[in-house]
Design a protein around this motif. Structure first.
Motif, PDB file in Angstrom:
ATOM      1  N   THR A   1      -6.226   4.322  -4.897  1.00 19.12           N
ATOM      2  CA  THR A   1      -6.438   4.858  -3.542  1.00 19.12           C
ATOM      3  C   THR A   1      -5.401   5.918  -3.175  1.00 19.12           C
ATOM      4  OG1 THR A   1      -7.411   2.755  -2.832  1.00 19.12           O
ATOM      5  CG2 THR A   1      -6.616   4.207  -1.103  1.00 19.12           C
ATOM      6  N   ARG A   2      -5.885   6.989  -2.586  1.00 23.83           N
ATOM      7  CA  ARG A   2      -5.000   8.041  -2.081  1.00 23.83           C
ATOM      8  C   ARG A   2      -5.449   8.459  -0.690  1.00 23.83           C
ATOM      9  NH1 ARG A   2      -3.346   6.497  -6.138  1.00 23.83           N
ATOM     10  NH2 ARG A   2      -2.356   7.555  -7.894  1.00 23.83           N
ATOM     11  N   SER A   3      -4.492   8.801   0.173  1.00 26.15           N
ATOM     12  CA  SER A   3      -4.795   9.236   1.538  1.00 26.15           C
ATOM     13  C   SER A   3      -3.967  10.453   1.909  1.00 26.15           C
ATOM     14  CB  SER A   3      -4.474   8.124   2.556  1.00 26.15           C
ATOM     15  OG  SER A   3      -5.246   6.970   2.352  1.00 26.15           O
ATOM     16  N   ILE A   4      -4.464  11.161   2.890  1.00 28.35           N
ATOM     17  CA  ILE A   4      -3.705  12.274   3.476  1.00 28.35           C
ATOM     18  C   ILE A   4      -4.118  12.406   4.950  1.00 28.35           C
ATOM     19  CG2 ILE A   4      -5.434  14.002   2.754  1.00 28.35           C
ATOM     20  CD1 ILE A   4      -1.780  14.886   2.647  1.00 28.35           C
ATOM     21  N   CYS A   5      -3.150  12.679   5.812  1.00 28.71           N
ATOM     22  CA  CYS A   5      -3.444  12.851   7.243  1.00 28.71           C
ATOM     23  C   CYS A   5      -3.222  14.295   7.676  1.00 28.71           C
ATOM     24  CB  CYS A   5      -2.506  11.993   8.096  1.00 28.71           C
ATOM     25  SG  CYS A   5      -2.788  10.230   7.979  1.00 28.71           S
ATOM     26  N   VAL A   6      -3.921  14.674   8.730  1.00 26.85           N
ATOM     27  CA  VAL A   6      -3.616  15.909   9.452  1.00 26.85           C
ATOM     28  C   VAL A   6      -3.495  15.553  10.927  1.00 26.85           C
ATOM     29  CG1 VAL A   6      -4.553  18.125  10.230  1.00 26.85           C
ATOM     30  CG2 VAL A   6      -4.640  17.520   7.809  1.00 26.85           C
ATOM     31  N   GLY A   7      -2.439  16.037  11.559  1.00 29.48           N
ATOM     32  CA  GLY A   7      -2.233  15.766  12.984  1.00 29.48           C
ATOM     33  C   GLY A   7      -2.404  17.027  13.811  1.00 29.48           C
ATOM     34  N   LEU A   8      -3.070  16.869  14.962  1.00 25.04           N
ATOM     35  CA  LEU A   8      -3.243  18.004  15.886  1.00 25.04           C
ATOM     36  C   LEU A   8      -2.465  17.798  17.183  1.00 25.04           C
ATOM     37  CD1 LEU A   8      -7.064  18.836  15.644  1.00 25.04           C
ATOM     38  CD2 LEU A   8      -5.191  19.606  14.180  1.00 25.04           C
TER      39      LEU A   8
ATOM     40  N   ALA B   1       0.863  -1.194   0.000  1.00 25.08           N
ATOM     41  CA  ALA B   1       0.000   0.000   0.000  1.00 25.08           C
ATOM     42  C   ALA B   1       0.891   1.233   0.000  1.00 25.08           C
ATOM     43  CB  ALA B   1      -0.904  -0.004   1.223  1.00 25.08           C
ATOM     44  N   THR B   2       0.557   2.154  -0.863  1.00 29.17           N
ATOM     45  CA  THR B   2       1.369   3.375  -1.031  1.00 29.17           C
ATOM     46  C   THR B   2       0.435   4.580  -1.131  1.00 29.17           C
ATOM     47  OG1 THR B   2       1.331   3.006  -3.406  1.00 29.17           O
ATOM     48  CG2 THR B   2       3.286   2.225  -2.241  1.00 29.17           C
ATOM     49  N   ASP B   3      -0.555   4.627  -0.263  1.00 22.60           N
ATOM     50  CA  ASP B   3      -1.617   5.623  -0.426  1.00 22.60           C
ATOM     51  C   ASP B   3      -1.305   7.009   0.115  1.00 22.60           C
ATOM     52  OD1 ASP B   3      -1.879   3.732   1.842  1.00 22.60           O
ATOM     53  OD2 ASP B   3      -3.486   5.057   2.507  1.00 22.60           O
ATOM     54  N   ASP B   4      -0.257   7.157   0.931  1.00 18.79           N
ATOM     55  CA  ASP B   4      -0.003   8.447   1.584  1.00 18.79           C
ATOM     56  C   ASP B   4       0.620   9.465   0.616  1.00 18.79           C
ATOM     57  OD1 ASP B   4       0.609  10.579   3.176  1.00 18.79           O
ATOM     58  OD2 ASP B   4       1.967   9.484   4.514  1.00 18.79           O
ATOM     59  N   VAL B   5      -0.185  10.368   0.088  1.00 16.41           N
ATOM     60  CA  VAL B   5       0.303  11.316  -0.931  1.00 16.41           C
ATOM     61  C   VAL B   5       1.346  12.274  -0.370  1.00 16.41           C
ATOM     62  CG1 VAL B   5      -1.895  11.241  -2.203  1.00 16.41           C
ATOM     63  CG2 VAL B   5      -1.509  13.080  -0.556  1.00 16.41           C
ATOM     64  N   ALA B   6       1.379  12.438   0.958  1.00 11.45           N
ATOM     65  CA  ALA B   6       2.324  13.390   1.551  1.00 11.45           C
ATOM     66  C   ALA B   6       3.726  12.817   1.687  1.00 11.45           C
ATOM     67  CB  ALA B   6       1.818  13.823   2.927  1.00 11.45           C
TER      68      ALA B   6
ATOM     69  N   GLU C   1      -8.625  21.325   2.374  1.00 11.01           N
ATOM     70  CA  GLU C   1      -7.218  21.115   1.993  1.00 11.01           C
ATOM     71  C   GLU C   1      -6.899  19.630   1.821  1.00 11.01           C
ATOM     72  OE1 GLU C   1      -4.292  23.189   4.324  1.00 11.01           O
ATOM     73  OE2 GLU C   1      -5.488  25.025   4.329  1.00 11.01           O
ATOM     74  N   MET C   2      -7.472  18.809   2.694  1.00 12.19           N
ATOM     75  CA  MET C   2      -7.210  17.369   2.596  1.00 12.19           C
ATOM     76  C   MET C   2      -7.796  16.816   1.296  1.00 12.19           C
ATOM     77  SD  MET C   2      -7.939  16.132   6.546  1.00 12.19           S
ATOM     78  CE  MET C   2      -7.067  14.554   6.498  1.00 12.19           C
ATOM     79  N   THR C   3      -9.034  17.174   1.034  1.00 11.37           N
ATOM     80  CA  THR C   3      -9.689  16.659  -0.169  1.00 11.37           C
ATOM     81  C   THR C   3      -8.949  17.146  -1.406  1.00 11.37           C
ATOM     82  OG1 THR C   3     -11.751  16.862   1.081  1.00 11.37           O
ATOM     83  CG2 THR C   3     -11.950  16.387  -1.274  1.00 11.37           C
ATOM     84  N   GLN C   4      -8.558  18.409  -1.387  1.00 12.68           N
ATOM     85  CA  GLN C   4      -7.858  18.984  -2.542  1.00 12.68           C
ATOM     86  C   GLN C   4      -6.519  18.280  -2.776  1.00 12.68           C
ATOM     87  OE1 GLN C   4      -9.620  21.133  -4.494  1.00 12.68           O
ATOM     88  NE2 GLN C   4      -7.997  20.526  -5.905  1.00 12.68           N
ATOM     89  N   ALA C   5      -5.827  17.971  -1.709  1.00 10.37           N
ATOM     90  CA  ALA C   5      -4.526  17.296  -1.848  1.00 10.37           C
ATOM     91  C   ALA C   5      -4.693  15.967  -2.581  1.00 10.37           C
ATOM     92  CB  ALA C   5      -3.902  17.069  -0.471  1.00 10.37           C
ATOM     93  N   ILE C   6      -5.799  15.295  -2.316  1.00  6.95           N
ATOM     94  CA  ILE C   6      -6.043  14.012  -2.990  1.00  6.95           C
ATOM     95  C   ILE C   6      -6.488  14.244  -4.430  1.00  6.95           C
ATOM     96  CG2 ILE C   6      -7.586  11.999  -3.003  1.00  6.95           C
ATOM     97  CD1 ILE C   6      -7.329  11.920   0.033  1.00  6.95           C
ATOM     98  N   LEU C   7      -7.353  15.227  -4.625  1.00  4.63           N
ATOM     99  CA  LEU C   7      -7.823  15.523  -5.990  1.00  4.63           C
ATOM    100  C   LEU C   7      -6.656  15.974  -6.884  1.00  4.63           C
ATOM    101  CD1 LEU C   7     -11.160  17.421  -5.185  1.00  4.63           C
ATOM    102  CD2 LEU C   7     -10.936  15.120  -6.153  1.00  4.63           C
ATOM    103  N   ASP C   8      -5.711  16.676  -6.294  1.00  2.92           N
ATOM    104  CA  ASP C   8      -4.539  17.148  -7.058  1.00  2.92           C
ATOM    105  C   ASP C   8      -3.646  15.981  -7.472  1.00  2.92           C
ATOM    106  OD1 ASP C   8      -5.346  19.728  -6.774  1.00  2.92           O
ATOM    107  OD2 ASP C   8      -3.921  20.235  -5.168  1.00  2.92           O
TER     108      ASP C   8
ATOM    109  N   LEU D   1      -7.817  10.965   5.725  1.00  5.03           N
ATOM    110  CA  LEU D   1      -8.837  10.885   4.676  1.00  5.03           C
ATOM    111  C   LEU D   1      -8.316   9.966   3.575  1.00  5.03           C
ATOM    112  CD1 LEU D   1     -11.452  11.814   3.204  1.00  5.03           C
ATOM    113  CD2 LEU D   1     -10.109  13.727   2.286  1.00  5.03           C
ATOM    114  N   THR D   2      -9.100   8.984   3.218  1.00  6.20           N
ATOM    115  CA  THR D   2      -8.722   8.022   2.174  1.00  6.20           C
ATOM    116  C   THR D   2      -9.833   7.953   1.133  1.00  6.20           C
ATOM    117  OG1 THR D   2      -7.466   6.709   3.761  1.00  6.20           O
ATOM    118  CG2 THR D   2      -8.123   5.596   1.729  1.00  6.20           C
ATOM    119  N   ILE D   3      -9.457   8.027  -0.135  1.00  6.53           N
ATOM    120  CA  ILE D   3     -10.448   7.935  -1.209  1.00  6.53           C
ATOM    121  C   ILE D   3      -9.991   6.887  -2.219  1.00  6.53           C
ATOM    122  CG2 ILE D   3     -11.688   9.183  -3.034  1.00  6.53           C
ATOM    123  CD1 ILE D   3     -11.299  11.750  -1.494  1.00  6.53           C
ATOM    124  N   MET D   4     -10.892   5.971  -2.538  1.00  4.15           N
ATOM    125  CA  MET D   4     -10.604   4.973  -3.573  1.00  4.15           C
ATOM    126  C   MET D   4     -11.601   5.148  -4.716  1.00  4.15           C
ATOM    127  SD  MET D   4     -10.232   0.781  -3.419  1.00  4.15           S
ATOM    128  CE  MET D   4     -11.797   0.391  -2.665  1.00  4.15           C
TER     129      MET D   4
END
Lengths: 336, 336
Positions: free
Chosen positions: B186-193, B134-139, B239-246, B309-312
């Motif tokens: 599949t693409r994913s992106i995380c945000v940490g707080l 699995a290589t879904d982390d776009v960041a 921003e998360m959704t856009q990162a995946i759409l990009d 956020l993960t989108i397939m």
């Protein structure tokens, strides 16, 4: 505040918008009241309606227990606040198919008051509503005044049992009797390791100092039995299990148990299993048999770090009702 | 440390003891290796075996995806550390019924090394193992070097798809092809707080300052794309959704999506729904259609506060495989 929110005063509205979209195959928002979520095909002809309700911030509770063979409609309150009487009333009307409604809710002053007002309103409209209050929190009142105790994660067993009885064609009185049996056979106890923050307040309403734990804390931070130095998971699990064993005479006559360990929000799942290892050991040593186990976040308290142990003593009826297939966001039981 | 643990160095052992007891109807520990959990009835005659593995602390991942029509055996590592090659090998032997094994794991250096050593060992024994990472982390790496990216919550879709293909009688090559398609789509992106604390370390290995957020953070705190002032949920979701759409050219030819919003451990469920409301809005505005939604704690990072956020992108095959009934601790898909 390190939170994923927009306006702190609108977290419930914002959550409900997302919830509705995410689970539109299962649930819908009432046309009469945007604080009422109902099963898509409710009311179900010929079936007693099941209603619950309570404050937000406990997700997946309460709205997550709307589902097939579970709850038909839920009244949604503000964070840690009772839904209005109007919302409970609207939930009754969404759930009622003419067979009456069982309102199964947690015993808190605000919910009690609003449910009773809503029942009055419903009666005026010819809808019969009877209720059961979950009173599983052993820390919230002594044994002698068990009816004053609060409902915590034990509500999940009440909904599962009541929902199954209704799905199996039970009359309103039969649903009430089964749900009450679930409540009478269920005890819970919480331990808190950190406080939680209501978004609109912006800081915790109470504190749990580093290296201490609060034994018997409530789901909204209600004061527990004692604050003490933090112990090992084995010691905590032992004290929690013992508190329940001390409160309820688990029969030795072949009764089996359902056990739930729910995280309160920020407790890693890993730690719930560490606790469970010891809970199981103690129950087994007492000669008790664990029939079904639920481990995860079933009833939470925003970002509180803590856990709730719930034990229900089963008999043949409760086993059948617990095993009956159900599908909701918070719990899913598939056919055997 | 406000934690429910016994010995910080033994959290994995202690967790596994509780896990095994809690889910003994579904899984069992390998007789050869106490760091391998297998489906009770694995290996399944005539079926390709599905294996995964990874570090602990991501519960319900990885062990929670062992289940019917899902993963047959899992190699369990220390907290945030790869399982050993021996554990992967033992998981292969537990899953292999003579049809070969598909090892579907997240792309991290340690896991890669150990899986490849284990495959060598298995080959020497005549067990055929093929793998997908699995290589879904776009960041985690630019588009041009997608094969270097880490696997995060997207692994769940890979296991679901690969597990269903195997359950439906797919050959090893067919399972690998379907699982690879899931990964490619599949693409994913995380945000940490907030950071997380490995129990044996006792303090966070990294920091996220109050009022800031880390966009693109990894599941072990790997540095993200940027640290910035914390934004509203709507802005973060955008921003998360856009990162995946990009990153991924979502086809406009009637493709549908599976969307997952997983909490990283301490994020209230309420907030995941607040984020989802905006994610859905954006995808809808782009003309994309959401077929299936998963919201909850699917892959966590101990007590990290954050979300993934993960989108397939789906096609008919992926829809069929995603919908195929499955039963595991982490995910349950019931028959329609």
């Amino acid at each position: 505040m390190q939170r994923f929110i927009n306006d702190p005063d609108l977290v419930v509205e914002d959550m409900l918008k997302g919830y509705q979209k995410a689970h539109q195959d299962l649930i819908t928002v009432s046309k009469n009241n945007d604080r009422v979520i109902k099963l898509k095909n409710a009311p179900i002809k010929g079936k007693v309606g099941i209603v619950t309700g309570g404050g937000s911030g406990h997700e997946p509770c309460f709205l997550g227990y709307v589902g097939h063979n579970m709850v038909d409609a839920v009244a949604v309150g503000e964070v840690f606040s009772s839904p209005t009487a109007q919302s409970f009333y609207d939930a009754f009307t969404e759930a009622d198919a003419g067979q009456g409604v069982a309102c199964l809710f947690g015993n808190y002053a605000g919910d009690n008051m609003n449910v009773k007002m809503a029942i009055q309103m419903a009666e005026d409209d010819g809808i019969t509503v009877k209720y059961v209050t979950a009173t599983d929190d052993v820390a919230s009142s002594p044994k002698e005044t068990r009816h004053k105790r609060h409902g915590i994660a034990g509500g999940v067993f009440m909904w599962k049992v009541g929902g199954a009885r209704a799905a199996l064609g039970g009359s309103l009185d039969e649903v009430i009797t089964s749900a009450q049996k679930a409540v009478d056979n269920t005890r819970s106890i919480c331990v808190g390791l950190s406080a939680c923050t209501i978004p609109a307040v912006g800081h915790p309403n109470f504190k749990i100092a580093e290296n201490t734990m609060e034994f018997g804390i409530g789901h909204h931070g209600e004061a527990g039995i004692r604050v003490e130095a933090i112990k090992t998971a084995d010691e905590i699990a032992t004290e929690m299990t013992q508190a329940i064993l001390d409160d309820f005479s688990f029969s030795d006559s072949n009764h089996e148990l359902a056990v739930m360990l729910s995280g309160l929000g920020t407790t890693p799942i890993m730690e719930l299993y560490i606790l469970y290892d010891k809970v199981e050991k103690i129950l087994k040593e007492k000669g008790l048999c664990i029939y079904k186990v639920f481990i995860g976040n079933y009833v939470t308290s925003l970002d509180m770090n803590g856990t709730c142990l719930t034990i229900m003593q089963l008999d043949d009826e409760l086993k059948t009702l617990l095993d009956h297939p159900a599908k909701s966001v918070g719990i899913e039981i598939s056919a055997k």
